[in-house]
Motif scaffolding. Structure first.
Motif, short mmCIF file in Angstrom:
data_model
loop_
_atom_site.label_atom_id
_atom_site.label_comp_id
_atom_site.label_asym_id
_atom_site.label_seq_id
_atom_site.Cartn_x
_atom_site.Cartn_y
_atom_site.Cartn_z
N ILE A 158 -113.08 64.66 12.24
CA ILE A 158 -112.58 63.55 13.06
C ILE A 158 -112.38 64.01 14.52
O ILE A 158 -112.73 63.30 15.46
CB ILE A 158 -111.27 62.97 12.47
CG1 ILE A 158 -111.53 62.43 11.05
CG2 ILE A 158 -110.67 61.90 13.37
CD1 ILE A 158 -112.58 61.34 10.93
N GLN A 159 -111.86 65.24 14.67
CA GLN A 159 -111.70 65.79 16.05
C GLN A 159 -113.04 65.82 16.78
O GLN A 159 -113.13 65.45 17.95
CB GLN A 159 -111.22 67.25 15.98
CG GLN A 159 -109.73 67.44 16.03
CD GLN A 159 -109.38 68.92 15.78
OE1 GLN A 159 -110.23 69.80 15.83
NE2 GLN A 159 -108.12 69.16 15.51
N LYS A 215 -116.73 62.64 20.93
CA LYS A 215 -118.04 61.99 21.14
C LYS A 215 -119.20 62.98 20.98
O LYS A 215 -120.22 62.90 21.67
CB LYS A 215 -118.15 61.30 22.51
CG LYS A 215 -117.00 60.36 22.82
CD LYS A 215 -117.16 59.03 22.12
CE LYS A 215 -116.07 58.06 22.49
NZ LYS A 215 -115.35 57.54 21.31
N ASP A 221 -117.75 59.73 6.90
CA ASP A 221 -117.27 60.09 8.24
C ASP A 221 -118.27 60.94 9.02
O ASP A 221 -118.06 61.23 10.20
CB ASP A 221 -115.95 60.89 8.13
CG ASP A 221 -114.83 60.04 7.55
OD1 ASP A 221 -114.62 58.94 8.07
OD2 ASP A 221 -114.19 60.48 6.58
N LYS A 235 -115.68 64.05 16.24
CA LYS A 235 -116.15 62.69 16.55
C LYS A 235 -115.37 62.07 17.71
O LYS A 235 -115.93 61.35 18.54
CB LYS A 235 -116.05 61.80 15.30
CG LYS A 235 -117.12 62.20 14.30
CD LYS A 235 -117.01 61.44 13.03
CE LYS A 235 -117.21 59.97 13.23
NZ LYS A 235 -117.92 59.36 12.10
N GLU A 236 -114.08 62.37 17.77
CA GLU A 236 -113.28 61.83 18.88
C GLU A 236 -113.73 62.39 20.22
O GLU A 236 -113.53 61.76 21.26
CB GLU A 236 -111.79 62.12 18.64
CG GLU A 236 -111.22 61.15 17.60
CD GLU A 236 -109.77 61.44 17.22
OE1 GLU A 236 -109.24 60.66 16.40
OE2 GLU A 236 -109.19 62.43 17.71
N ARG A 251 -109.84 66.65 9.12
CA ARG A 251 -109.25 66.62 10.46
C ARG A 251 -110.24 67.14 11.51
O ARG A 251 -110.38 66.58 12.59
CB ARG A 251 -107.98 67.48 10.48
CG ARG A 251 -107.28 67.46 11.83
CD ARG A 251 -105.90 68.03 11.74
NE ARG A 251 -105.92 69.45 11.41
CZ ARG A 251 -104.93 70.08 10.78
NH1 ARG A 251 -103.86 69.42 10.38
NH2 ARG A 251 -105.00 71.37 10.53
#
Ligand code: DX5
Ligand code: ZN
Length: 223
Positions: A102-103, A108, A130, A105-106, A99
């Protein structure tokens, strides 16, 4: 890619961090590595997001925050707001690593997973694809100026084989005990990004050391 050089400010003069970072940039550093230590995940204390924000005002090259903190999810947004370009968090510090990656990467930001020398690389097999990069610690984190733990070289080679075997292109960074004398062998092992603190800022002429490391990265010999 030819290997990147990422000077670590942990071994610079804390009263002149901006100058040290700027000098490193002008000498050809590819990014600036900033160690964030909370006194819990590692025994030492170091910097916070304010330093990242100040460095972002004076540097053109990317700034990389290496979080050595417990519960890194509490800090991801603070470092995003400070403007960090790269962010690595430790597998050992997080309960929900997928999680959090992914946070990041979101937001940027380049997302990296850091592993201590004693943590098997197998623990990241399900998250590998990922990641924007991997950070293998080649010393136990907490201090600059330690000697590279030789057994970590096998992890570097194994990880590179996995990455290639899956047709991925994920750079492998190492952190701890990098010197101008061991770099050539580490390049053969597959290292893509070298973090170096004491070797650079423990020297009377840090810019000369960075230029020398860049030469080695380009395939030249040591001076
Ligand atoms: C160690 C830090 C490193 C440190 C490396 O816990 O994560 O970034 O600055 O220092 P050297 O290159 O001196 O081993
Ligand atoms: Zn570091």
């Amino acid at each position: 890619m030819r290997p990147f050089i990422a000077p670590s400010l942990l071994s610079a003069d804390f009263a002149r961090l901006g100058e040290a970072a700027k000098l490193a940039e002008e000498a050809g550093a590819d990014l600036i590595h900033v160690d964030i230590m909370d006194g819990h995940f590692v025994p030492s204390l170091s910097f916070g997001p304010q330093l990242i924000a100040s460095l972002k005002k004076i540097l053109k090259i990317p700034v990389w925050a290496h979080l050595m903190v417990e519960k890194p999810d509490n800090f991801i947004f603070q470092f995003y707001e400070a403007g960090t370009d790269w962010l690595s968090i430790h597998l050992e510090a997080s309960q929900h690593i997928h999680r959090e990656i992914i946070q990041i990467k979101e937001l940027k930001i380049k997302a990296g997973l850091a592993l201590n020398p004693g943590t098997p690389i197998h623990f990241m097999i399900d998250i590998l694809k990922d990641l924007d990069f991997v950070l293998l610690m080649t010393v136990d984190p907490g201090w600059g100026g330690q000697t590279l733990i030789e057994s970590t070289r096998n992890k570097i080679r194994l990880l590179k084989n996995w990455i290639k075997g899956q047709n991925l292109e994920i750079p492998v960074a190492i952190d701890g005990g990098v010197t101008v004398d061991n770099m050539a062998d580490l390049i053969k092992d597959g290292v893509d990004i070298f973090v170096a603190g004491a070797t650079i800022f423990g020297h009377e002429d840090p810019a000369a050391v960075i230029r020398q490391m860049k030469e080695i990265a380009l395939g030249g010999g040591t001076l």
